[in-house]
Design an enzyme around this catalytic site. Sequence first.
Site, PDB file in Angstrom:
ATOM      1  N   GLU A  71      49.057  27.114  44.725  1.00  0.00           N
ATOM      2  CA  GLU A  71      47.741  27.179  44.348  1.00  0.00           C
ATOM      3  C   GLU A  71      47.248  27.569  42.572  1.00  0.00           C
ATOM      4  OE1 GLU A  71      45.710  30.319  46.533  1.00  0.00           O
ATOM      5  OE2 GLU A  71      44.606  31.513  44.813  1.00  0.00           O
ATOM      6  N   LYS A  99      36.874  32.272  49.381  1.00  0.00           N
ATOM      7  CA  LYS A  99      36.388  33.569  48.986  1.00  0.00           C
ATOM      8  C   LYS A  99      34.977  34.207  49.540  1.00  0.00           C
ATOM      9  CE  LYS A  99      40.225  34.050  45.578  1.00  0.00           C
ATOM     10  NZ  LYS A  99      40.385  33.823  44.316  1.00  0.00           N
ATOM     11  N   ASP A 140      50.739  31.608  43.279  1.00  0.00           N
ATOM     12  CA  ASP A 140      49.894  31.399  42.821  1.00  0.00           C
ATOM     13  C   ASP A 140      49.666  31.900  41.700  1.00  0.00           C
ATOM     14  OD1 ASP A 140      47.104  31.747  41.529  1.00  0.00           O
ATOM     15  OD2 ASP A 140      46.039  32.968  43.125  1.00  0.00           O
ATOM     16  N   GLN A 146      38.996  37.747  46.206  1.00  0.00           N
ATOM     17  CA  GLN A 146      39.505  38.388  45.157  1.00  0.00           C
ATOM     18  C   GLN A 146      39.479  39.615  45.051  1.00  0.00           C
ATOM     19  OE1 GLN A 146      37.194  34.956  43.351  1.00  0.00           O
ATOM     20  NE2 GLN A 146      38.425  36.751  41.865  1.00  0.00           N
ATOM     21  N   ASP A 203      41.224  27.055  43.462  1.00  0.00           N
ATOM     22  CA  ASP A 203      40.244  28.731  44.097  1.00  0.00           C
ATOM     23  C   ASP A 203      39.379  28.143  42.958  1.00  0.00           C
ATOM     24  OD1 ASP A 203      40.027  30.718  44.069  1.00  0.00           O
ATOM     25  OD2 ASP A 203      41.736  31.448  43.158  1.00  0.00           O
ATOM     26  N   LYS A 237      52.453  35.979  42.691  1.00  0.00           N
ATOM     27  CA  LYS A 237      51.611  35.915  41.560  1.00  0.00           C
ATOM     28  C   LYS A 237      52.119  34.659  40.561  1.00  0.00           C
ATOM     29  CE  LYS A 237      47.383  36.824  42.143  1.00  0.00           C
ATOM     30  NZ  LYS A 237      46.929  35.623  42.327  1.00  0.00           N
TER      31      LYS A 237
HETATM   32  C1  MUC Z   1      43.357  34.995  43.239  1.00  0.00           C
HETATM   33  O1  MUC Z   1      43.974  34.374  44.625  1.00  0.00           O
HETATM   34  O2  MUC Z   1      43.634  34.471  41.872  1.00  0.00           O
HETATM   35  C2  MUC Z   1      43.216  37.248  40.635  1.00  0.00           C
HETATM   36  C3  MUC Z   1      42.097  35.914  39.594  1.00  0.00           C
HETATM   37  C4  MUC Z   1      40.785  35.897  40.448  1.00  0.00           C
HETATM   38  O3  MUC Z   1      39.730  35.133  40.138  1.00  0.00           O
HETATM   39  O4  MUC Z   1      40.855  36.188  42.120  1.00  0.00           O
HETATM   40  C5  MUC Z   1      42.428  36.578  41.866  1.00  0.00           C
HETATM   41  C6  MUC Z   1      43.244  36.494  43.000  1.00  0.00           C
HETATM   42 MG    MG Z   2      44.168  32.599  42.645  1.00  0.00          MG
END
Ligand code: MUC
Ligand code: MG
Length: 367
Positions: free
Chosen positions: A217, A266, A191, A294, A242, A162
Site C-alpha cells: 500500500e 475508509k 503500508d 484511519q 489509500d 508500517k
Molecule cells: C493508513 O492506512 O495509512 C496512517 C495515516 C493515515 O492517514 O491513515 C493511517 C493508516
Molecule cells: Mg494506508
Amino acid sequence: MKIVSVRAVPYAIPFSRPLHFASGFIDLADNVLVQVTTDDGVVGVAEAPPRPYTYGETQVSIVGVIEKLFAPAVEGLTLLDREEVRARLGRTVGNPTAKAAIDMAMWDAWGKTVGQPVHELLGGYADRLRVSHMLGFEAPEIVADQAIELRETLGITSYKIKVGRQPIDLDVAVCRAVRTAVGDDAEIYIDGNRGWTAPQAAEAVRQLEGVGLSRVEELCRADDVMGRRWLVSQCPVPFVADESAPTPADVTRELMAGAATGVSIKTARTGFSDSLRVAHLAEGLGVETVIGNQIDGQVGTACSLAFGASQAWTARNSAELSNYLDMSDDLLADPLTIIDGAMHVLPGPGLGIEIDPDKLSKYRTDV
Ligand code: MUC
Ligand code: MG
C-alpha cells in the site's frame, strides 16, 4: 426524520501505545464526535478523526467547517435526503472526515428511526469480519512480539506492517521477523505511507519476495507519476491506493492511470454513501479492496465494521478494525470485542452503539 441540528463535539483520549508511520505519528485521539439530531429526538452519531499529515484537517478545522458551513447546509433537510446532503457538502473541496461523519451520523439516525441496523440497510452480507491489525514503526523483535501477542490474546492472524523508513533494511528486517514469528498461515502486508521512492520500493518488494506479502500500500507518492506506474506495473501483488485516492473520482483516476491495482476503503473519509460507490466501482472492475483504518476509535471502527460486513466484495478480506486497542479509553458504553480474530456485526438499530455520557463529559474539550 427532519434534521434539527448537527453538532461537532471535540474530545481527546490519549493513546497507551502511540503509532508511528512514515507520514506521521499519533499519541492522542483528538477526534470530533458528530451528532445529528432529528425532530423525533433521535440522535445519530459518528466520529471524524483529524489526520493533518494526510488530509490537512485538524480538530479545530473539522469543528469549524461543520459549525460554519456544513451544519447550516444540512439542518432542515430529512434523513432521507442523503444524496442532497452529499451534493451540498460536495461543493466544498476537501474536508473528507467532516463530510463522512455527517453522512454516517445520518445513516445511524435513519437506522435508529426505522429500528434497523445500518449494516442491514447497507446490504447485510456477512455477520462478521476477520480482523487485521496495523503494526507501527518499532524494532523487529518488538513488532514480532506484538504480532504474537495479538494472535495469542485475540486470535488475530492478519497484520499490516508500517514501512517506508530510510534505508529500507530495517523495515525488511521487521517483515522477516514477523513472518518468522507468526508462521506461514498468517497474512502480512505492508503500508509505506509514501515514505519510499519508487526505486527504493521496488528494491524492498524484491527483497521481501520470500516473506509472502498479500498486498502492498502507498509505497511511494502517486505524484511521482511515471515512477509510481513503473513500480505498480512490476508489483507481484495488488498495489493498494489509500491516501492517494480519498474520493471515488480519485479512485477512478488512480486505477485508470495504472497507479494502483487495489483500493483501501475508509469509512472515516468516504462515509457510507461514497464507500458504497468505491466498493461498487472496485467490484465492477474486479479490483481488490481492503477496509482500511484511519486510526479510528471505537465509534469509527463500528462504522468500518457495519460497512465492511455489508458488502460481499468488502467482506472477503480481513479488515483493519483493531487499532482502537492502542487507545487508553473510548466513548462507547459497551466496548467492541474481537473473538477468535473476528468482529461480529452489532445487532442494535443504527450503528448498534451507545455513547457513554460520563465518558463523553470526561473527554470532551469544549466545556
Ligand atoms: C493508513 O492506512 O495509512 C496512517 C495515516 C493515515 O492517514 O491513515 C493511517 C493508516
Ligand atoms: Mg494506508
